[in-house]
Write an enzyme that holds these catalytic residues in place. Structure first.
Site: not given
Ligand code: ATP
Ligand code: LTN
Length: 326
Positions: A111, A192, A195
Site C-alpha cells: 500500500k 483476484k 474493490k
Molecule cells: P481491496 O481491494 O480494497 O483490498 P478487497 O476487495 O480485496 O478490497 P477486502 O475488504 O480486503 O476486499 O476483504 C474483505 C473480505 O473479502 C476479506 O476477508 C477478503 O479475504 C475477502 N475477499 C476479497 N476479495 C476476494 C476474492 N476475490 N475472493 C474471495 N474472497 C475475497
C-alpha cells in the site's frame, strides 16, 4: 461458545468475491458462534478518504452486510469509530509491537508503494487490527489468505503482552477458507477480483443489475481451445466461471465441468446462478436503503453491545500494565 471477530473496510461496494469468499461464511458462522463483525472505518482513513463520503460509506457497507444476511439480532454488528476503546487500545498495542515487526508487513509495503503521502497510521495499521481482535477475547478470526500475516502479528502481540504483564488477552487463530474461495477478475482471471483493482467489467458488484451481470459474465475472458475443464493453471478464465457457478449452486467445480461441452451454456448458467443468488440480497438492500434511521438504530445497539465487552478488556489491560487508576 467460540468467539468470532472479523472486520471489513468501507472502501467501496462489495463484489461477489467478498460475498462468496468471506461474508457468506460470516452469515453461516453467526448462527454457530458468538460472532462480532465490525465496519473498520478508522482503518479506511489510513489512506486519504473524502470527508464528504466516508460516513456514508460506513452506512452503505453496513446495509450491504445486513442485506447479505448478517442479522444484528443474531450477531453483533457495529462501526469501529463508535467504540472508542479501539483507538485507545491501539496505543497499548503500538507500545507492544516493534518497529521491525511492523516494517515486515507485506500489506504495508504494497500500500505504501501506491501512496504519495504515507501516514503513520498506515504503518501502525496492524496495531489497530490487533486491538480490534484482542478487545473481544476472540478465539477465531475468519479472513482471506491476504490477512494471515496480520493475525500472526496479533498473536505475537497478545503473547508478548501476556508474558510482560500477566494473562490479559486470548491468543486468537486465523480461519482461512478452502483454496476454492478465491474469485478472480472476469477480465484478468489471474488477478483476484478486488474493490481496488479498478476493473469494472471484470468485477460483479452485489448491487449490479441482472442485465449488467449477464453482460459481464458473457464477456468474461476464457481461452481458445473450447474445452470445459477445471484447471486453474492452464485455464484460469474457464475455471473461475466453474468456481463461481459451483460456489453459487453448492456444487463441486470439477464435477460441474462434465455437464458442459461449450463455453456459451456455461456462461449462461453462471450468469443465471449469480443473478438468482443476488436477487433476494438486492431486494433487502433496497428496503434497508430506504430507512437509514433504522440502520443507524441497529448500529448504535451493536456499538453498545460491543462496548460492554471492550471496556472490560481494556480496563484489564490498563490495570495489568500498572497505569494509575483514575
Ligand atoms: P481491496 O481491494 O480494497 O483490498 P478487497 O476487495 O480485496 O478490497 P477486502 O475488504 O480486503 O476486499 O476483504 C474483505 C473480505 O473479502 C476479506 O476477508 C477478503 O479475504 C475477502 N475477499 C476479497 N476479495 C476476494 C476474492 N476475490 N475472493 C474471495 N474472497 C475475497
Ligand atoms: N485488515 C482487514 C480488515 C480488518 C480486520 C480487522 C479483519 C481490520 N480489523 C480485524 C479481521 C479482524 C482487511 O483489510 N481485510
Amino acid at each position: 461458545m467460540t468467539r468470532v471477530f472479523s472486520g471489513i473496510q468501507p472502501t467501496g461496494d462489495l463484489h461477489i468475491g467478498n460475498h462468496l469468499g468471506a461474508i457468506r461464511n460470516w452469515v453461516r458462522m453467526q448462527h454457530e458462534t458468538d460472532a462480532i463483525f465490525c465496519v473498520v472505518d478508522l482503518h479506511s482513513i489510513t489512506i486519504p478518504q473524502d470527508p464528504g463520503s466516508v460516513g456514508a460509506a460506513s452506512l452503505r457497507l453496513s446495509q450491504m452486510l445486513m442485506a447479505a444476511g448478517l442479522d444484528p439480532q443474531v450477531c453483533t454488528l457495529f462501526v469501529q469509530s463508535h467504540v472508542r476503546e479501539h483507538a485507545e487500545c491501539a496505543w497499548l498495542m503500538e507500545c507492544t509491537v516493534s518497529f521491525g515487526e511492523l516494517s515486515r508487513m507485506t500489506q504495508f509495503k504494497e500500500k505504501a508503494d501506491r501512496q504519495q503521502f504515507i501516514s503513520a497510521g498506515l504503518f501502525t495499521y496492524p496495531a489497530l487490527q490487533a486491538a480490534d481482535i484482542l478487545l473481544y477475547d476472540t478465539d477465531e478470526v475468519p479472513v482471506g489468505a491476504d490477512q494471515r500475516q496480520h493475525v500472526e502479528i496479533t498473536r505475537d502481540i497478545a503473547e508478548r503482552f501476556n508474558s510482560r504483564h500477566g494473562e490479559t488477552f486470548v491468543v486468537p487463530a486465523a480461519v482461512i477458507p478452502a483454496a476454492g474461495a478465491r474469485v478472480m477478475d472476469l477480465q484478468r482471471p489471474t488477478d483476484k477480483m478486488s474493490k481496488s483493482l479498478d476493473s469494472p467489467k471484470g468485477t460483479v458488484g452485489l448491487l449490479d443489475e441482472p442485465k449488467q451481470i449477464a453482460k459481464k459474465i458473457k464477456s468474461a475472458v476464457t481461452d481458445n481451445d473450447n474445452e470445459v475443464r477445471f484447471d486453474v493453471e492452464a485455464k484460469p478464465g474457464v475455471s473461475n466461471l466453474l468456481s463461481i457457478l459451483g460456489a453459487a449452486t453448492d456444487r463441486d467445480p470439477e464435477s460441474l465441468a462434465a455437464d458442459y461441452t461449450q463455453y456459451g451454456p456455461l456462461k449462461v448458467d453462471t450468469a443465471e446462478a449469480v443473478i438468482e443468488l443476488l436477487r433476494p440480497l438486492q431486494a433487502r438492500f433496497a428496503e434497508l436503503e430506504a430507512d437509514p434511521a433504522e440502520t443507524m438504530r441497529l448500529l448504535r445497539l451493536g456499538a453498545d453491545k460491543a462496548r460492554q465487552t471492550a471496556s472490560v478488556t481494556l480496563a484489564r489491560a490498563k490495570t495489568n500494565i500498572g497505569l494509575l487508576e483514575g
